[in-house]
Design an enzyme around this catalytic site. Structure first.
Site, PDB file in Angstrom:
ATOM      1  CG  PHE A 101      37.188  61.989  29.835  1.00  0.00           C
ATOM      2  CD1 PHE A 101      36.860  60.688  30.195  1.00  0.00           C
ATOM      3  CD2 PHE A 101      36.253  62.743  29.143  1.00  0.00           C
ATOM      4  CE1 PHE A 101      35.611  60.156  29.887  1.00  0.00           C
ATOM      5  CE2 PHE A 101      35.001  62.218  28.837  1.00  0.00           C
ATOM      6  CZ  PHE A 101      34.685  60.918  29.204  1.00  0.00           C
ATOM      7  CG  ASP A 124      39.894  67.360  24.550  1.00  0.00           C
ATOM      8  OD1 ASP A 124      39.147  68.330  24.768  1.00  0.00           O
ATOM      9  OD2 ASP A 124      39.530  66.182  24.692  1.00  0.00           O
ATOM     10  CE  LYS A 176      32.972  68.722  29.173  1.00  0.00           C
ATOM     11  NZ  LYS A 176      31.892  67.986  29.804  1.00  0.00           N
TER      12      LYS A 176
END
Ligand SMILES: Cc1ncc(COP(=O)(O)O)c(C=O)c1O
Length: 402
Positions: A133, A218, A247
């Site tokens: 993702f 990532d 995040k």
């Protein structure tokens, strides 16, 4: 009008929130949040890995208050101190030499794709992993190895292909002379919490070096101390060429960052990329407070200790309820529990009813992303609720079967 009605009328329905199922949250402190009825919940969702220091951490609150009263925003036409200081801190604690700031994980990945293409003209292909993702912009969702998110968006961005996670040969087979980069999450998050194997990462590093391909990690979800190391890749000592972060970095405020080796970063020239809000002074001050807290003596060691405690709890569940718990996975405070039956949402709801927030991904996986500051006692409290819920479901299933 009630908030739920306002939402139904005025917000495009992409999250499918439902009154009675989805809470209306009004306050947070540490590992706990409160709903509009004054009910308290232990939060093992943490804003989906954002609130790594819990809710309203005093260091973040103080940094934001101070900066908000001084300078809230300035265009990137100008220098601002917090941005420069944060870039230095990130570089001093990562394999990157320079930083590009943006506002989210998807944007950090977009920046990485553009830089990878610029770095090696003629090479434009990027290999990613199945089940990965990488975000929701068109290129990031194309990079995401989950067809369900791509349906109806065609034509997708050209140049992306998908190999099997933890299978080096599968990646090797997709490499050709137009390959610019390989992109993976060292711990896949949204895809179900799958941890990379050391041999796989080492093999990818060698493959990239041999073929002149960039290795991109990532770490939007698994970075920022989540696995008990500042960056997840430190668990195996296999560094990337480009690293994307978001995040948790902003302590609850929106930020994304691309960290790059100097030689690669030099492929971006003035005008090649930009972001209006990227490197915003308030957000960067918050991020500096987060980095300071994370890097304080003993903090990450504590995360590793609590991670082992939580994983131990989950393994006990697996031993006690093999009929319902199929597998337990994870690293540090990033864990997944795979069920034998499609009960993830049911368990999530039942836990919520007992004051515990956890996250169901798909039908069969429960994901746990507690704030890194959660105490051992709070983890035990969470475990007790989860165990009660699982025991209740097992009992009910036993009753049905008998
Ligand atoms: C690994 C990973 N990359 C990228 C993203 C996208 O981040 P954002 O929602 O901030 O764009 C996410 C979000 O869940 C993620 O988990």
């Amino acid at each position: 009008m009630k908030i739920q009605e306002l939402e139904a009328n005025y917000i495009i329905n992409t999250y499918n929130r439902k009154p009675g199922q989805n809470l209306l949250l009004v306050k947070g402190e540490g590992a706990r949040v409160w709903d509009d009825g004054g009910r308290c919940y232990l939060d093992l969702v943490s804003g989906l890995a954002v609130n790594i220091l819990g809710h309203c951490h005093p260091a973040v609150v103080a940094a934001v208050k101070e900066q908000v009263s001084r300078l809230i925003h300035a265009s990137n036409l100008y220098y601002t101190e917090p941005q420069a200081l944060l870039a230095r801190t990130l570089v001093e604690h990562s394999p990157g030499d320079q930083v590009f700031f943006c506002n989210s994980g998807a944007e950090a990945n977009e920046a990485a794709f553009k830089l990878a293409r610029k770095y090696r003209p003629g090479r434009y292909k990027i290999i990613t992993a199945q089940r990965s993702f990488h975000g929701r912009t068109l290129a990031a969702i194309t990079a995401t190895g989950q067809p369900k998110y791509q349906q109806g968006l065609e034509p997708l961005v050209p140049g992306f292909s998908y190999a099997e996670f933890n299978n080096l040969d599968s990646f090797r087979r997709l490499v050709d002379e137009e390959t610019a980069a390989i992109l993976i999450e060292p711990v896949q998050g949204e895809g179900g919490v799958y941890v990379a194997e050391e041999a796989f990462l080492k093999g990818l590093r060698r493959l990239c070096d041999d073929e002149g391909i960039l290795l991109i990690y990532d770490e939007v979800q698994c970075g920022m101390g989540r696995t008990g190391r500042l960056w997840a890749f430190e668990n195996w000592g296999v560094p990337p060429d480009l690293l994307t972060v978001a995040k948790g970095l902003g302590g609850g405020l929106p930020i994304g960052a691309l960290l790059a080796k100097r030689e690669v970063a030099a492929a971006f020239h003035p005008g090649d990329h930009a972001s209006t809000f990227g490197g915003n002074p308030v957000v960067c001050r918050a991020a500096l407070a987060v980095m300071d807290t994370l890097l304080a003596e003993g903090f990450l060691e504590e995360v590793r200790r609590k991670g082992e405690l939580w994983l131990g709890c989950l393994k006990r569940l697996q031993e006690s309820y093999p009929g319902l718990v199929q597998e337990v996975r994870g690293l540090g405070l990033m864990n997944g529990l795979e069920l034998t039956r499609p009960l993830a949402s049911e368990i999530q709801q039942r836990c919520q009813g007992r004051g515990l927030l956890i996250n169901a991904i798909g039908e069969k996986v429960l994901r746990f992303l507690p704030p890194l500051v959660i105490s051992a006692e709070e983890l035990q409290e969470a475990f007790a609720i989860l165990e009660q819920v699982i025991a209740g479901l097992e009992e009910a299933a036993g009753g049905e079967n008998s």
